[in-house]
Design an enzyme around this catalytic site. Structure first.
Site, PDB file in Angstrom:
ATOM      1  N   LYS A  32      22.639  25.367  31.212  1.00 23.65           N
ATOM      2  CA  LYS A  32      22.274  26.698  30.700  1.00 23.65           C
ATOM      3  C   LYS A  32      21.382  27.417  31.698  1.00 23.65           C
ATOM      4  O   LYS A  32      20.656  28.353  31.330  1.00 23.65           O
ATOM      5  CB  LYS A  32      21.558  26.573  29.341  1.00 23.65           C
ATOM      6  CG  LYS A  32      22.399  25.916  28.263  1.00 23.65           C
ATOM      7  CD  LYS A  32      23.613  26.761  27.911  1.00 23.65           C
ATOM      8  CE  LYS A  32      24.531  26.055  26.915  1.00 23.65           C
ATOM      9  NZ  LYS A  32      25.829  26.760  26.788  1.00 23.65           N
ATOM     10  N   ARG A  33      21.438  26.974  32.920  1.00 18.64           N
ATOM     11  CA  ARG A  33      20.649  27.584  34.009  1.00 18.64           C
ATOM     12  C   ARG A  33      19.168  27.633  33.642  1.00 18.64           C
ATOM     13  O   ARG A  33      18.438  28.550  33.998  1.00 18.64           O
ATOM     14  CB  ARG A  33      21.167  28.976  34.375  1.00 18.64           C
ATOM     15  CG  ARG A  33      22.677  29.018  34.706  1.00 18.64           C
ATOM     16  CD  ARG A  33      23.074  27.999  35.771  1.00 18.64           C
ATOM     17  NE  ARG A  33      24.486  28.124  36.165  1.00 18.64           N
ATOM     18  CZ  ARG A  33      25.460  27.266  35.817  1.00 18.64           C
ATOM     19  NH1 ARG A  33      25.179  26.198  35.073  1.00 18.64           N
ATOM     20  NH2 ARG A  33      26.697  27.457  36.240  1.00 18.64           N
ATOM     21  N   ALA A  70      16.931  31.106  34.312  1.00 24.66           N
ATOM     22  CA  ALA A  70      17.669  32.340  33.999  1.00 24.66           C
ATOM     23  C   ALA A  70      16.971  33.191  32.952  1.00 24.66           C
ATOM     24  O   ALA A  70      17.573  34.128  32.424  1.00 24.66           O
ATOM     25  CB  ALA A  70      19.079  31.989  33.530  1.00 24.66           C
ATOM     26  N   LEU A  72      14.974  34.390  29.413  1.00 25.26           N
ATOM     27  CA  LEU A  72      15.159  34.236  27.962  1.00 25.26           C
ATOM     28  C   LEU A  72      16.541  33.676  27.651  1.00 25.26           C
ATOM     29  O   LEU A  72      17.534  34.120  28.243  1.00 25.26           O
ATOM     30  CB  LEU A  72      15.014  35.612  27.296  1.00 25.26           C
ATOM     31  CG  LEU A  72      15.296  35.684  25.791  1.00 25.26           C
ATOM     32  CD1 LEU A  72      14.190  34.997  25.001  1.00 25.26           C
ATOM     33  CD2 LEU A  72      15.437  37.139  25.340  1.00 25.26           C
ATOM     34  N   GLY A 119      12.631  36.292  32.276  1.00 21.90           N
ATOM     35  CA  GLY A 119      11.584  35.367  31.845  1.00 21.90           C
ATOM     36  C   GLY A 119      11.346  34.233  32.831  1.00 21.90           C
ATOM     37  O   GLY A 119      10.270  33.623  32.831  1.00 21.90           O
ATOM     38  N   GLU A 122       8.783  35.555  34.961  1.00 19.65           N
ATOM     39  CA  GLU A 122       7.511  35.546  34.223  1.00 19.65           C
ATOM     40  C   GLU A 122       6.902  34.148  34.230  1.00 19.65           C
ATOM     41  O   GLU A 122       5.691  33.981  34.417  1.00 19.65           O
ATOM     42  CB  GLU A 122       7.747  36.019  32.779  1.00 19.65           C
ATOM     43  CG  GLU A 122       8.203  37.468  32.717  1.00 19.65           C
ATOM     44  CD  GLU A 122       8.439  37.961  31.306  1.00 19.65           C
ATOM     45  OE1 GLU A 122       9.220  37.309  30.571  1.00 19.65           O
ATOM     46  OE2 GLU A 122       7.854  38.993  30.929  1.00 19.65           O
ATOM     47  N   GLU A 142      16.177  42.895  32.537  1.00 18.63           N
ATOM     48  CA  GLU A 142      15.949  43.298  31.142  1.00 18.63           C
ATOM     49  C   GLU A 142      16.632  44.621  30.807  1.00 18.63           C
ATOM     50  O   GLU A 142      17.238  44.781  29.747  1.00 18.63           O
ATOM     51  CB  GLU A 142      14.441  43.393  30.864  1.00 18.63           C
ATOM     52  CG  GLU A 142      13.771  42.062  30.540  1.00 18.63           C
ATOM     53  CD  GLU A 142      13.421  41.231  31.770  1.00 18.63           C
ATOM     54  OE1 GLU A 142      13.846  41.587  32.888  1.00 18.63           O
ATOM     55  OE2 GLU A 142      12.733  40.210  31.610  1.00 18.63           O
ATOM     56  N   ARG A 145      20.211  44.408  30.005  1.00 22.56           N
ATOM     57  CA  ARG A 145      20.532  43.631  28.794  1.00 22.56           C
ATOM     58  C   ARG A 145      20.082  44.342  27.516  1.00 22.56           C
ATOM     59  O   ARG A 145      20.193  43.782  26.421  1.00 22.56           O
ATOM     60  CB  ARG A 145      19.843  42.259  28.843  1.00 22.56           C
ATOM     61  CG  ARG A 145      20.119  41.437  30.080  1.00 22.56           C
ATOM     62  CD  ARG A 145      21.427  40.671  30.008  1.00 22.56           C
ATOM     63  NE  ARG A 145      21.561  39.849  31.208  1.00 22.56           N
ATOM     64  CZ  ARG A 145      22.619  39.855  32.000  1.00 22.56           C
ATOM     65  NH1 ARG A 145      23.659  40.612  31.720  1.00 22.56           N
ATOM     66  NH2 ARG A 145      22.656  39.092  33.082  1.00 22.56           N
ATOM     67  N   GLY A 150       8.901  40.355  27.840  1.00 25.59           N
ATOM     68  CA  GLY A 150       8.038  39.949  26.724  1.00 25.59           C
ATOM     69  C   GLY A 150       7.204  38.733  27.054  1.00 25.59           C
ATOM     70  O   GLY A 150       6.484  38.220  26.204  1.00 25.59           O
TER      71      GLY A 150
HETATM   72  C1  1HE Z   1      22.505  31.346  29.744  1.00 27.26           C
HETATM   73  C2  1HE Z   1      21.592  32.203  30.401  1.00 27.26           C
HETATM   74  C3  1HE Z   1      20.588  32.828  29.635  1.00 27.26           C
HETATM   75  C4  1HE Z   1      22.978  31.436  31.857  1.00 27.26           C
HETATM   76  N1  1HE Z   1      20.569  32.561  28.314  1.00 27.26           N
HETATM   77  N2  1HE Z   1      22.422  31.119  28.436  1.00 27.26           N
HETATM   78  N3  1HE Z   1      18.372  36.641  31.914  1.00 27.26           N
HETATM   79  C5  1HE Z   1      19.467  37.131  32.499  1.00 27.26           C
HETATM   80  O1  1HE Z   1      19.908  38.246  32.247  1.00 27.26           O
HETATM   81  C6  1HE Z   1      20.170  36.210  33.460  1.00 27.26           C
HETATM   82  C7  1HE Z   1      21.454  35.720  32.835  1.00 27.26           C
HETATM   83  N4  1HE Z   1      22.118  34.713  33.650  1.00 27.26           N
HETATM   84  C8  1HE Z   1      22.790  35.010  34.774  1.00 27.26           C
HETATM   85  O2  1HE Z   1      22.778  36.113  35.294  1.00 27.26           O
HETATM   86  C9  1HE Z   1      23.558  33.888  35.401  1.00 27.26           C
HETATM   87  O3  1HE Z   1      23.876  32.940  34.385  1.00 27.26           O
HETATM   88  C10 1HE Z   1      22.841  33.166  36.572  1.00 27.26           C
HETATM   89  C11 1HE Z   1      22.768  34.088  37.767  1.00 27.26           C
HETATM   90  C12 1HE Z   1      21.446  32.694  36.172  1.00 27.26           C
HETATM   91  C13 1HE Z   1      23.661  31.903  36.951  1.00 27.26           C
HETATM   92  O4  1HE Z   1      25.003  32.280  37.188  1.00 27.26           O
HETATM   93  P1  1HE Z   1      26.147  31.157  37.146  1.00 27.26           P
HETATM   94  O5  1HE Z   1      27.437  31.841  37.535  1.00 27.26           O
HETATM   95  O6  1HE Z   1      25.727  29.970  37.927  1.00 27.26           O
HETATM   96  O7  1HE Z   1      26.225  30.653  35.616  1.00 27.26           O
HETATM   97  P2  1HE Z   1      26.941  31.323  34.342  1.00 27.26           P
HETATM   98  O8  1HE Z   1      28.392  30.978  34.372  1.00 27.26           O
HETATM   99  O9  1HE Z   1      26.585  32.753  34.171  1.00 27.26           O
HETATM  100  O10 1HE Z   1      26.228  30.520  33.156  1.00 27.26           O
HETATM  101  C14 1HE Z   1      26.403  29.126  33.002  1.00 27.26           C
HETATM  102  C15 1HE Z   1      25.997  28.790  31.587  1.00 27.26           C
HETATM  103  O11 1HE Z   1      24.613  29.081  31.411  1.00 27.26           O
HETATM  104  C16 1HE Z   1      26.716  29.625  30.542  1.00 27.26           C
HETATM  105  O12 1HE Z   1      26.805  28.839  29.394  1.00 27.26           O
HETATM  106  P3  1HE Z   1      28.241  28.173  28.924  1.00 27.26           P
HETATM  107  O13 1HE Z   1      27.882  27.429  27.681  1.00 27.26           O
HETATM  108  O14 1HE Z   1      29.170  29.325  28.735  1.00 27.26           O
HETATM  109  O15 1HE Z   1      28.649  27.274  30.066  1.00 27.26           O
HETATM  110  C17 1HE Z   1      25.754  30.743  30.285  1.00 27.26           C
HETATM  111  O16 1HE Z   1      25.919  31.346  29.023  1.00 27.26           O
HETATM  112  C18 1HE Z   1      24.436  30.006  30.363  1.00 27.26           C
HETATM  113  N5  1HE Z   1      23.334  30.895  30.667  1.00 27.26           N
HETATM  114  N6  1HE Z   1      21.919  32.239  31.714  1.00 27.26           N
HETATM  115  C19 1HE Z   1      21.458  31.727  27.746  1.00 27.26           C
HETATM  116  N7  1HE Z   1      19.668  33.637  30.165  1.00 27.26           N
HETATM  117  C20 1HE Z   1      10.492  37.123  26.611  1.00 27.26           C
HETATM  118  S1  1HE Z   1      11.540  38.374  27.061  1.00 27.26           S
HETATM  119  C21 1HE Z   1      12.331  37.859  28.520  1.00 27.26           C
HETATM  120  C22 1HE Z   1      13.542  38.704  28.716  1.00 27.26           C
HETATM  121  C23 1HE Z   1      14.490  38.108  29.715  1.00 27.26           C
HETATM  122  O17 1HE Z   1      14.305  37.057  30.255  1.00 27.26           O
HETATM  123  S2  1HE Z   1      15.860  39.078  30.039  1.00 27.26           S
HETATM  124  C24 1HE Z   1      16.677  38.243  31.335  1.00 27.26           C
HETATM  125  C25 1HE Z   1      17.693  37.281  30.816  1.00 27.26           C
END
Ligand code: 1HE
Length: 268
Positions: A32-33, A70, A72, A119, A122, A142, A145, A150
Site C-alpha cells: 500500500k506504499r 504515500a 493518508l 501525509g 508531513e 492534496e 484529491r 491535516g
Molecule cells: C494507496 C495509497 C494511498 C498507494 N492510500 N492506498 N496521497 C496521494 O495522493 C498519493 C497516492 N499514491 C500514489 O500517487 C502512488 O500510489 C505512488 C506514487 C505512491 C506509488 O505509485 P505505484 O505505481 O508504485 O503504486 P500504485 O499502483 O498507485 O499503488 C499500489 C497500491 O498501493 C494500490 O493498492 P492495490 O490494493 O490496488 O494494489 C494503491 O491503491 C495503494 N496505495 N497510495 C491508499 N495514499 C491527514 S491529511 C493528509 C492528506 C494526504 O496525505 S493527501 C495525499 C494522499
C-alpha cells in the site's frame, strides 16, 4: 520512570532494536506504499510515546519497498466516509503522533526514497533529520484529491520551505525531485547511495551524544521556536542550566581540557 517497548507488539511498523540504542522503525505496508491508515498512526503514537523513556537513543525512520510513504490512506478514508468531526479526530491523532516525534527528545532520522507525498511529507517533516537518495521526491497532492493537509504541513512544511512554496505545491501538484528538494530545504542530506545507510550512520553518530543533550536538541529547539524571543531566551537559559551542568558532561569537558578529545575540523 521507564517504559517498555515490545517490538513484537507492532504490525504495521517493523521495529528493530539495535544494541547501540539505535532503533529502526520501518513503515511496513509496502503493498500500500506505506499509506498511513489509522492503525499505523496509533502504532507511531505508541512507539514514540514510549521511546524517550525506553532507552531509545536515536531512531531511523524508513519505509519498506520503493517508497517512503504515500500519505493518508485514501482507500480507508474513502470507505469510512467520515463526518467532519470524525476526520478532525483522525487529524488530532496524526498530530499526537507527529508531536510526540518532534517534541519527544529522541533524535529521529528519516531515510527517504521514492514518494514522500502528502501525509508522507508531513511525517518526514516531524523527523529531526531527513536524508534523501536520488529516487526520492516530494509533493502535496492534496489539492488534486479534493483534500487539504491535516497532519501538520501548514506548520512544518511551511517552516522548512516557506509558505508560498507550499501553497504552490498544493495548488499545482508540483513535484520536487531529490536534488532540488535538498537545495530548497526539504531535507538536509542527499545520499550518494542508499538513504538508509546514511541515515543509520547519522543516527549512530547522534546516539553517541549524551541523552540529555539530545533531549534538549530534539525538544527544546522546537518548543523555543514557538515562543516569543524573550520567553525563548529565558527557556534556553533554564535548559542550558540543566544540560550544561549534567554530571555526565564532566568527563567530556575534562577530555577537552587535557587535549585528548577530538578537535572540530572541517575534514573529520
Ligand atoms: C494507496 C495509497 C494511498 C498507494 N492510500 N492506498 N496521497 C496521494 O495522493 C498519493 C497516492 N499514491 C500514489 O500517487 C502512488 O500510489 C505512488 C506514487 C505512491 C506509488 O505509485 P505505484 O505505481 O508504485 O503504486 P500504485 O499502483 O498507485 O499503488 C499500489 C497500491 O498501493 C494500490 O493498492 P492495490 O490494493 O490496488 O494494489 C494503491 O491503491 C495503494 N496505495 N497510495 C491508499 N495514499 C491527514 S491529511 C493528509 C492528506 C494526504 O496525505 S493527501 C495525499 C494522499
Amino acid at each position: 520512570m521507564t517504559a517498555k517497548l515490545d517490538p513484537t507488539a507492532f504490525r504495521n511498523l517493523d521495529i528493530q532494536a539495535g544494541e547501540d540504542g539505535v532503533w529502526i522503525v520501518t513503515l511496513n505496508r509496502p503493498a500500500k506504499r506505506n499509506a498511513l491508515d489509522i492503525a499505523t498512526i496509533e502504532e507511531l503514537i505508541t512507539f514514540f510515546s514510549a521511546a524517550p523513556r525506553a532507552g531509545v537513543r536515536a531512531v531511523v525512520l524508513a519505509g519498506a519497498g520503493d517508497h517512503f510513504c504515500a500519505g493518508l490512506d485514501l482507500i480507508e478514508h474513502h470507505d469510512a466516509d467520515r463526518s467532519p468531526a470524525d476526520f478532525m479526530h483522525v487529524c488530532l491523532r496524526w498530530h499526537e503522533a507527529f508531536n510526540k516525534m518532534e517534541y519527544g527528545g529522541v533524535p529521529i532520522i528519516a531515510a527517504l526514497k521514492g514518494a514522500v507525498v502528502g501525509g508522507g511529507l508531513e511525517l518526514a517533516s516531524a523527523a529531526h533529520i531527513r536524508v534523501m537518495d536520488d529516487s526520492a521526491y516530494v509533493a502535496l497532492p492534496e489539492g488534486q484529491r479534493g483534500l487539504f493537509t491535516g497532519g501538520g504541513a501548514t506548520i512544518r512544511v511551511s517552516d522548512l520551505v516557506g509558505k508560498s512554496r507550499m501553497i504552490d505545491m498544493m495548488l499545482t501538484g508540483r513535484v520536487y525531485k531529490a536534488a532540488e528538494a535538498v537545495d530548497l530545504g526539504f531535507a538536509q542530506y542527499l545520499a550518494e547511495g542508499d538513504s538508509y545507510d546514511m541515515a543509520l550512520r547519522l543516527a549512530r553518530r547522534a546516539a553517541e551524544n549524551l541523552p540529555l543533550s539530545n533531549f534538549a536538541i530534539c525538544s527544546a529547539v522546537s518548543h523555543m521556536t514557538n515562543m516569543s524571543a524573550l520567553d525563548a531566551a529565558y527557556a534556553e537559559a533554564v535548559v542550558a542550566g540543566v544540560v550544561n551542568t549534567q554530571p555526565d558532561a564532566r568527563a567530556r569537558l575534562a577530555a577537552f581540557a587535557d587535549k585528548s578529545a577530538a578537535r572540530v575540523r572541517p575534514d573529520e
